[in-house]
Scaffold this motif. Structure first.
Motif, mmCIF file in Angstrom:
data_model
loop_
_atom_site.group_PDB
_atom_site.id
_atom_site.type_symbol
_atom_site.label_atom_id
_atom_site.label_comp_id
_atom_site.label_asym_id
_atom_site.label_seq_id
_atom_site.Cartn_x
_atom_site.Cartn_y
_atom_site.Cartn_z
ATOM 1 N N ALA A 43 10.032 -7.507 20.131
ATOM 2 C CA ALA A 43 10.284 -9.006 19.241
ATOM 3 C C ALA A 43 9.109 -9.020 18.486
ATOM 4 O O ALA A 43 8.953 -10.489 17.416
ATOM 5 C CB ALA A 43 10.172 -10.138 20.190
ATOM 6 N N SER A 44 7.510 -8.443 18.183
ATOM 7 C CA SER A 44 7.148 -8.406 17.209
ATOM 8 C C SER A 44 6.181 -6.675 17.122
ATOM 9 O O SER A 44 6.652 -5.994 18.116
ATOM 10 C CB SER A 44 6.114 -9.038 17.779
ATOM 11 N N ILE A 45 5.381 -6.580 16.351
ATOM 12 C CA ILE A 45 5.029 -5.338 15.497
ATOM 13 C C ILE A 45 4.068 -5.510 15.130
ATOM 14 O O ILE A 45 3.862 -6.665 13.634
ATOM 15 C CB ILE A 45 5.628 -4.226 15.069
ATOM 16 N N ASP A 46 2.690 -5.326 15.290
ATOM 17 C CA ASP A 46 1.156 -5.464 14.542
ATOM 18 C C ASP A 46 1.309 -4.034 13.624
ATOM 19 O O ASP A 46 1.071 -3.187 14.251
ATOM 20 C CB ASP A 46 0.244 -5.503 15.504
ATOM 21 N N PHE A 47 0.716 -4.756 12.525
ATOM 22 C CA PHE A 47 0.352 -2.861 11.278
ATOM 23 C C PHE A 47 -0.806 -3.567 10.395
ATOM 24 O O PHE A 47 -0.706 -4.577 10.414
ATOM 25 C CB PHE A 47 1.669 -3.531 10.207
ATOM 26 N N SER A 48 -1.882 -2.251 11.011
ATOM 27 C CA SER A 48 -2.793 -2.531 10.076
ATOM 28 C C SER A 48 -3.158 -1.325 9.105
ATOM 29 O O SER A 48 -3.189 -0.115 9.118
ATOM 30 C CB SER A 48 -3.727 -2.211 10.886
ATOM 31 N N PHE A 49 -3.941 -1.848 7.863
ATOM 32 C CA PHE A 49 -4.049 -1.551 7.188
ATOM 33 C C PHE A 49 -5.710 -1.589 6.523
ATOM 34 O O PHE A 49 -6.379 -2.282 7.360
ATOM 35 C CB PHE A 49 -3.509 -2.470 5.660
ATOM 36 N N GLN A 50 -6.138 -0.610 5.633
ATOM 37 C CA GLN A 50 -7.429 -0.010 5.496
ATOM 38 C C GLN A 50 -7.618 0.250 4.097
ATOM 39 O O GLN A 50 -7.578 1.021 3.714
ATOM 40 C CB GLN A 50 -8.685 -0.169 6.400
ATOM 41 N N VAL A 51 -7.753 -0.473 2.651
ATOM 42 C CA VAL A 51 -8.386 0.239 1.449
ATOM 43 C C VAL A 51 -9.160 0.521 1.012
ATOM 44 O O VAL A 51 -10.640 0.008 1.806
ATOM 45 C CB VAL A 51 -7.752 -0.871 0.382
ATOM 46 N N GLN A 52 -9.620 2.235 1.780
ATOM 47 C CA GLN A 52 -10.997 2.476 1.301
ATOM 48 C C GLN A 52 -11.519 3.030 0.389
ATOM 49 O O GLN A 52 -12.367 2.670 0.296
ATOM 50 C CB GLN A 52 -11.146 4.029 2.344
ATOM 51 N N SER A 53 -10.324 2.623 -0.906
ATOM 52 C CA SER A 53 -11.130 2.850 -2.473
ATOM 53 C C SER A 53 -10.114 2.082 -3.244
ATOM 54 O O SER A 53 -8.568 2.606 -3.594
ATOM 55 C CB SER A 53 -11.124 4.845 -3.133
ATOM 56 N N ASP A 54 -11.066 1.252 -4.452
ATOM 57 C CA ASP A 54 -10.054 0.606 -4.768
ATOM 58 C C ASP A 54 -9.772 1.476 -5.794
ATOM 59 O O ASP A 54 -10.868 1.761 -7.109
ATOM 60 C CB ASP A 54 -10.885 -0.754 -5.425
ATOM 61 N N PRO A 55 -8.595 1.551 -6.052
ATOM 62 C CA PRO A 55 -7.736 1.845 -7.896
ATOM 63 C C PRO A 55 -8.321 1.351 -8.917
ATOM 64 O O PRO A 55 -8.554 2.019 -9.893
ATOM 65 C CB PRO A 55 -6.673 1.833 -7.490
ATOM 66 N N GLY A 56 -8.833 -0.279 -9.020
ATOM 67 C CA GLY A 56 -9.697 -0.549 -9.780
ATOM 68 C C GLY A 56 -8.787 -2.085 -10.422
ATOM 69 O O GLY A 56 -7.597 -1.458 -10.107
ATOM 70 N N SER A 57 -9.095 -2.513 -11.778
ATOM 71 C CA SER A 57 -8.885 -3.937 -12.203
ATOM 72 C C SER A 57 -7.282 -3.286 -12.842
ATOM 73 O O SER A 57 -7.012 -4.546 -13.725
ATOM 74 C CB SER A 57 -9.601 -4.896 -13.003
ATOM 75 N N LYS A 58 -7.757 -2.125 -13.184
ATOM 76 C CA LYS A 58 -6.369 -1.416 -14.255
ATOM 77 C C LYS A 58 -5.437 -1.639 -13.793
ATOM 78 O O LYS A 58 -3.685 -0.736 -14.452
ATOM 79 C CB LYS A 58 -6.605 -0.754 -16.173
ATOM 80 N N SER A 59 -5.384 -1.130 -12.806
ATOM 81 C CA SER A 59 -3.851 -0.007 -11.995
ATOM 82 C C SER A 59 -2.670 -1.811 -10.977
ATOM 83 O O SER A 59 -2.913 -2.884 -11.084
ATOM 84 C CB SER A 59 -4.971 0.639 -11.000
ATOM 85 N N TYR A 60 -2.101 -1.176 -10.463
ATOM 86 C CA TYR A 60 -1.331 -1.355 -9.986
ATOM 87 C C TYR A 60 -0.627 -0.856 -8.546
ATOM 88 O O TYR A 60 0.649 -0.001 -8.894
ATOM 89 C CB TYR A 60 0.351 -1.722 -10.838
ATOM 90 N N VAL A 61 -0.759 -0.617 -7.581
ATOM 91 C CA VAL A 61 -1.258 -0.502 -6.245
ATOM 92 C C VAL A 61 -0.169 -1.070 -5.291
ATOM 93 O O VAL A 61 -0.946 -2.172 -5.323
ATOM 94 C CB VAL A 61 -2.116 0.365 -6.030
ATOM 95 N N PHE A 62 0.639 -0.480 -4.563
ATOM 96 C CA PHE A 62 1.501 -0.665 -3.200
ATOM 97 C C PHE A 62 0.284 0.047 -2.255
ATOM 98 O O PHE A 62 1.800 0.429 -1.949
ATOM 99 C CB PHE A 62 2.429 -1.416 -3.825
ATOM 100 N N TRP A 63 0.491 -0.645 -0.930
ATOM 101 C CA TRP A 63 0.084 -0.064 0.163
ATOM 102 C C TRP A 63 0.649 -1.110 0.623
ATOM 103 O O TRP A 63 1.004 -1.820 1.712
ATOM 104 C CB TRP A 63 -1.600 -0.280 0.906
ATOM 105 N N ALA A 64 1.755 0.046 1.565
ATOM 106 C CA ALA A 64 2.781 -0.683 2.143
ATOM 107 C C ALA A 64 3.504 -0.341 4.079
ATOM 108 O O ALA A 64 3.395 1.229 3.405
ATOM 109 C CB ALA A 64 4.169 -0.946 1.546
ATOM 110 N N GLN A 65 3.990 -1.118 4.897
ATOM 111 C CA GLN A 65 4.933 -0.191 5.947
ATOM 112 C C GLN A 65 6.014 -1.214 5.410
ATOM 113 O O GLN A 65 6.331 -2.159 5.309
ATOM 114 C CB GLN A 65 3.860 -0.928 7.299
ATOM 115 N N GLN A 66 7.338 -0.603 5.880
ATOM 116 C CA GLN A 66 8.636 -0.354 6.204
ATOM 117 C C GLN A 66 9.079 -0.440 7.460
ATOM 118 O O GLN A 66 8.816 -0.334 8.471
ATOM 119 C CB GLN A 66 8.899 0.342 4.941
#
Length: 327
Positions: A43-66
């Motif tokens: 009935a619930s799931i906790d998903f946790s993320f941490q961006v450790q190095s930013d690709p920068g303001s010219k990038s288009y990146v998606f960190w996802a859990q499905q």
């Protein structure tokens, strides 16, 4: 790239149809991986993320859990870098209604080869902070599924919004898939900015469901061959492609390896001016970072300074991991 089509393809990967490789590294576009919980019907799931190095303001990146419903389609949630804007997003395929809760959030249908509803908002996530997304059944006709987000480091909390499932879909399966997607300009491996993100083991139903297995993977092909002869190495001497590694109870994804942290002596000490190197200093017991600023007539560099200074070859950057791409 159409995100609906991309995620529909990933659906088959999650079901084990040969779109993924068991390798933790490859000349592939997308680091991925999977968690399997010890129970389904969640009935619930906790998903946790941490961006450790930013690709920068010219990038288009998606960190996802499905995630997937027991008797229905699935959805995804996560953090995005969309040029100069940082975002969070929550989507469910084939859903018909959604409501936004966070100020400035948008709830709307999405289309393409996949259709459904999503809720997204600008969200100034910070490098090194862990964000816990809670996806939970909050009842009502359907029922409705809500996503709330907690910054584990600052204790900040937000409710992003909710999406209405269809009757009969049931609760959530035990299988969770991770991926890091470069969704604009990701066709050539040498041009992808370096980024690193950690996906921590999910927990279901307030701790009744825990992660039983963790599997890192990579998949996808670049539209042009990767150059294997670049004179810049990344972790373990691998200088192109992507990595997905099990680190303790997390899966850590890396993209843009050719533009990331380098190791001394990779490629016979032939380096690229401007590359950043990571040094475990045995004299100070510190992790230090240097930028290569000169090579000799043979194209090779010399030793790092051991006292936190510069020399002819190296500019000392300190002990805090720098940005590899500019922010």
């Amino acid at each position: 790239m159409d995100i609906g089509a991309f995620l529909k393809n990933l659906k088959f990967a999650a079901l084990g149809i040969a779109l993924i490789s068991p390798a933790a590294w490859g000349l592939t576009t997308t680091p991925s991986g999977g968690f399997v919980l010890n129970k389904g019907n969640n009935a619930s799931i906790d998903f946790s993320f941490q961006v450790q190095s930013d690709p920068g303001s010219k990038s288009y990146v998606f960190w996802a859990q499905q995630f997937w419903f027991e008797s229905g389609p699935g959805g995804y949630l996560g953090l995005q870098r969309v040029g100069q804007t940082k975002k969070i997003i929550f989507s469910i395929w084939d859903a018909k209604a959604s409501l936004a809760s966070m100020p400035g959030a948008i709830a709307e249908p999405f289309g393409g080869e996949g259709e459904g509803q999503h809720v997204l908002a600008a969200f100034d996530w910070q490098v090194g902070h862990t964000y816990r997304f809670r996806l939970e059944n909050v009842g009502g006709a359907g029922p409705w599924w809500q996503v709330s987000v907690t910054d584990v480091d600052t204790k900040g909390q937000w409710v992003l919004g909710r999406i209405q499932a269809l009757p009969g879909w049931g609760n959530l399966q035990r299988n969770v898939t991770t991926f890091t997607e470069v969704f604009v300009n990701g066709e050539r491996c040498e041009n992808i900015p370096y980024a690193r993100g950690a996906f921590y083991a999910p927990v279901a139903d307030g701790g009744l469901g825990v992660t039983a297995s963790i599997t890192p993977r990579t998949y996808g092909n670049f539209s042009a061959p990767c150059s294997l002869l670049q004179v810049s190495g990344a972790k373990d001497g691998i200088n192109v492609g992507t990595r997905s590694d099990k680190v303790d109870s997390a899966i850590v994804h890396q993209i843009g390896l050719s533009n990331g942290p380098q190791n001394w002596d990779d490629y016979d000490r032939k380096g690229k001016i401007g590359s950043i190197y990571k040094y475990q200093n045995p004299y100070t017991q510190k992790t230090e970072y240097f930028k290569l600023q000169w090579v000799d007539a043979g194209g090779r560099y010399g030793y790092f300074p051991i006292d936190g200074t510069n020399n002819a070859y190296w500019q000392y950057l300190g002990t805090t991991e720098p940005s590899y791409n500019g922010i």
